[in-house]
Design a protein around this motif. Structure first.
Motif, PDB file in Angstrom:
ATOM      1  N   TYR A 212       0.885  -1.149  -0.025  1.00  0.00           N
ATOM      2  CA  TYR A 212       0.112  -0.087   0.089  1.00  0.00           C
ATOM      3  C   TYR A 212       0.964   1.255   0.030  1.00  0.00           C
ATOM      4  O   TYR A 212       1.899   1.229   0.637  1.00  0.00           O
ATOM      5  CB  TYR A 212      -1.109  -0.053   1.242  1.00  0.00           C
ATOM      6  CG  TYR A 212      -0.143  -0.194   2.537  1.00  0.00           C
ATOM      7  CD1 TYR A 212       0.127   1.183   3.090  1.00  0.00           C
ATOM      8  CD2 TYR A 212       0.201  -1.037   3.119  1.00  0.00           C
ATOM      9  CE1 TYR A 212       0.909   1.167   4.328  1.00  0.00           C
ATOM     10  CE2 TYR A 212       0.753  -1.181   4.427  1.00  0.00           C
ATOM     11  CZ  TYR A 212       1.101   0.025   4.872  1.00  0.00           C
ATOM     12  OH  TYR A 212       1.644   0.061   6.256  1.00  0.00           O
ATOM     13  N   THR A 213       0.309   2.259  -0.618  1.00  0.00           N
ATOM     14  CA  THR A 213       1.050   3.660  -0.450  1.00  0.00           C
ATOM     15  C   THR A 213      -0.431   4.749  -0.515  1.00  0.00           C
ATOM     16  O   THR A 213      -1.141   4.488  -1.044  1.00  0.00           O
ATOM     17  CB  THR A 213       1.411   4.086  -2.089  1.00  0.00           C
ATOM     18  OG1 THR A 213       2.712   3.154  -2.480  1.00  0.00           O
ATOM     19  CG2 THR A 213       1.961   5.447  -2.116  1.00  0.00           C
ATOM     20  N   ILE A 214      -0.082   5.561   0.713  1.00  0.00           N
ATOM     21  CA  ILE A 214      -1.119   6.289   1.235  1.00  0.00           C
ATOM     22  C   ILE A 214      -0.383   7.820   1.046  1.00  0.00           C
ATOM     23  O   ILE A 214       0.475   8.047   1.938  1.00  0.00           O
ATOM     24  CB  ILE A 214      -1.883   6.006   2.290  1.00  0.00           C
ATOM     25  CG1 ILE A 214      -2.065   4.589   2.625  1.00  0.00           C
ATOM     26  CG2 ILE A 214      -2.903   6.554   2.728  1.00  0.00           C
ATOM     27  CD1 ILE A 214      -2.302   3.998   3.968  1.00  0.00           C
ATOM     28  N   LEU A 215      -1.058   8.693   0.339  1.00  0.00           N
ATOM     29  CA  LEU A 215      -0.289  10.016   0.213  1.00  0.00           C
ATOM     30  C   LEU A 215      -1.547  11.161   0.039  1.00  0.00           C
ATOM     31  O   LEU A 215      -2.539  10.893  -0.282  1.00  0.00           O
ATOM     32  CB  LEU A 215       0.738  10.192  -0.844  1.00  0.00           C
ATOM     33  CG  LEU A 215       1.700   9.044  -1.155  1.00  0.00           C
ATOM     34  CD1 LEU A 215       2.357   9.244  -2.639  1.00  0.00           C
ATOM     35  CD2 LEU A 215       2.820   9.424   0.033  1.00  0.00           C
ATOM     36  N   ASN A 216      -1.042  12.177   0.593  1.00  0.00           N
ATOM     37  CA  ASN A 216      -1.643  13.522   0.222  1.00  0.00           C
ATOM     38  C   ASN A 216      -3.134  13.613   0.798  1.00  0.00           C
ATOM     39  O   ASN A 216      -4.133  13.624   0.351  1.00  0.00           O
ATOM     40  CB  ASN A 216      -1.839  13.953  -1.037  1.00  0.00           C
ATOM     41  CG  ASN A 216      -0.682  14.068  -2.045  1.00  0.00           C
ATOM     42  OD1 ASN A 216       0.445  14.578  -1.518  1.00  0.00           O
ATOM     43  ND2 ASN A 216      -0.500  13.567  -2.907  1.00  0.00           N
ATOM     44  N   ARG A 217      -3.237  13.644   2.261  1.00  0.00           N
ATOM     45  CA  ARG A 217      -4.272  13.277   3.122  1.00  0.00           C
ATOM     46  C   ARG A 217      -5.389  12.343   2.591  1.00  0.00           C
ATOM     47  O   ARG A 217      -6.737  12.459   2.812  1.00  0.00           O
ATOM     48  CB  ARG A 217      -5.035  14.692   3.001  1.00  0.00           C
ATOM     49  CG  ARG A 217      -4.078  15.917   3.539  1.00  0.00           C
ATOM     50  CD  ARG A 217      -4.861  17.200   3.434  1.00  0.00           C
ATOM     51  NE  ARG A 217      -5.242  17.802   2.035  1.00  0.00           N
ATOM     52  CZ  ARG A 217      -4.076  18.187   1.395  1.00  0.00           C
ATOM     53  NH1 ARG A 217      -3.025  18.541   1.822  1.00  0.00           N
ATOM     54  NH2 ARG A 217      -4.493  18.700   0.017  1.00  0.00           N
ATOM     55  N   SER A 218      -4.986  11.160   2.430  1.00  0.00           N
ATOM     56  CA  SER A 218      -5.695  10.039   1.961  1.00  0.00           C
ATOM     57  C   SER A 218      -5.806   9.251   3.266  1.00  0.00           C
ATOM     58  O   SER A 218      -4.845   9.254   4.238  1.00  0.00           O
ATOM     59  CB  SER A 218      -5.085   9.181   0.772  1.00  0.00           C
ATOM     60  OG  SER A 218      -5.134   9.697  -0.372  1.00  0.00           O
TER      61      SER A 218
END
Length: 260
Positions: A212-218
Motif C-alpha cells: 500500500y501507498t497512502i499520500l496527500n491526506r488520503s
C-alpha cells in the motif's frame, strides 16, 4: 340536545370507523400483493455493451464538455481545452467479476456522455457532454457497471469505485481524488495506491500480500480482513490508517513498520 351537537357527535363517531375500514382495505390489498409503497422506485434502465479483450482500466470520472458533436480527444491525452461543468458529477462505478464475458452497463439516460476506447489491453473510460445538455448525476444507482473477472488493474480519479466479490491472482488499484470500497475480494497480491485526498475502505477481504501507498491526506479503513502480509511502499504524515474488527496481525505489523 342541540341538533348541531348531535351532528358533531355523529361525525366524531364516524371518523374512527372510517379509519378502521380504510386500514382493513389496505391490509387486504397488502395480503393480495396489490399494495406497492411509492418509496420503492422503479429499477433504472441500463444499456449493455460487450467489449473486446482488455485487462486494465483507466477511468476519469470528471465530466468535460465540447462544442463539437464528435469527440476528438485521444484517450491517452490530457484534458486540454475541455472543462468540467458540473460540480455534482461524481459518478459511482461498480466493478464485478461474475462472468467470463467482458461487458459494461450504463444508465441509459447518460449513455451519450460515455466515451470508451481500447488501446492494446487497456480500456480508457471518460465522460464528455455537448455544451448545454444535461450534466447532473444524482442517481442512487451506479452510473456504470463493469463486469470483467480478468481485470488486473484499475486506475481511477474523481469517482466512487465499488468492488465486491472479486477474485483474482493479482490486482492493482490506483485512485486519486476518489472513494474506493473493496468488499469480499480474494487476491494473492493486491497493490493499493491512494492519493489526493482519497478514501479507501476494505471489508472482509482475503489477501496473501497487500502493498500500500497512502499520500496527500488520503486514508484507509480496514475492517475484518484476513491479510497475511503487509508491505508499506510509501506514506506521509498527512495519511491515516484505521483498523476495526479482527486485525491483530496488522496492528502488530504497522507498529513494527513505524519503528523502522
Amino acid at each position: 340536545m342541540k341538533t348541531s351537537t348531535k351532528l358533531l357527535i355523529g361525525l366524531l363517531t364516524c371518523i374512527p370507523l372510517a379509519i378502521t375500514a380504510y386500514a382493513y382495505l389496505l391490509k387486504q390489498k397488502f395480503d393480495a400483493n396489490e399494495f406497492v409503497l411509492s418509496i420503492y422506485a422503479e429499477e433504472p434502465e441500463y444499456s449493455k455493451v460487450i467489449l473486446d479483450n482488455y485487462n486494465h482500466i483507466v477511468l476519469d470520472g470528471e465530466l468535460f464538455y465540447t462544442g463539437e458533436s464528435a469527440l476528438t480527444r485521444k484517450p491517452t491525452s490530457q484534458v486540454g481545452s475541455y472543462k468540467s461543468i458540473s460540480v455534482s458529477w461524481y459518478p459511482t462505478i461498480k466493478f464485478k467479476g461474475d462472468t467470463d464475458i467482458r461487458s459494461f452497463q450504463i444508465l441509459s439516460e447518460y449513455q451519450e456522455a460515455l466515451r470508451t476506447k481500447i488501446v492494446k489491453d487497456t480500456l480508457f473510460v471518460s465522460f464528455v457532454q455537448d455544451h448545454g445538455k444535461k450534466a447532473d448525476y444524482n442517481s442512487k444507482h451506479p452510473l456504470l457497471v463493469i463486469d470483467n473477472q480478468h481485470l488486473k488493474s484499475i486506475k481511477a480519479q474523481s469517482s466512487t469505485i465499488k468492488i465486491s466479490n472479486f477474485e483474482n491472482k493479482e490486482l492493482s488499484l490506483d485512485v486519486s481524488k476518489a472513494k474506493l470500497e473493496i468488499k469480499k475480494t480474494d487476491a494473492s497480491t493486491l497493490t493499493l495506491i491512494a492519493g489526493k485526498e482519497s478514501s479507501v475502505s476494505m471489508f472482509q477481504c482475503n489477501l496473501d500480500t497487500l502493498t500500500y501507498t497512502i499520500l496527500n491526506r488520503s486514508q484507509i479503513d480496514f475492517e475484518n480482513n484476513h491479510i497475511k502480509n503487509y508491505v508499506k511502499s510509501d506514506t506521509d504524515s498527512t495519511s491515516f490508517i484505521a483498523i476495526r474488527g479482527h486485525a491483530e496481525n496488522m496492528t502488530a505489523l504497522l507498529k513494527q513498520q513505524r519503528k523502522n
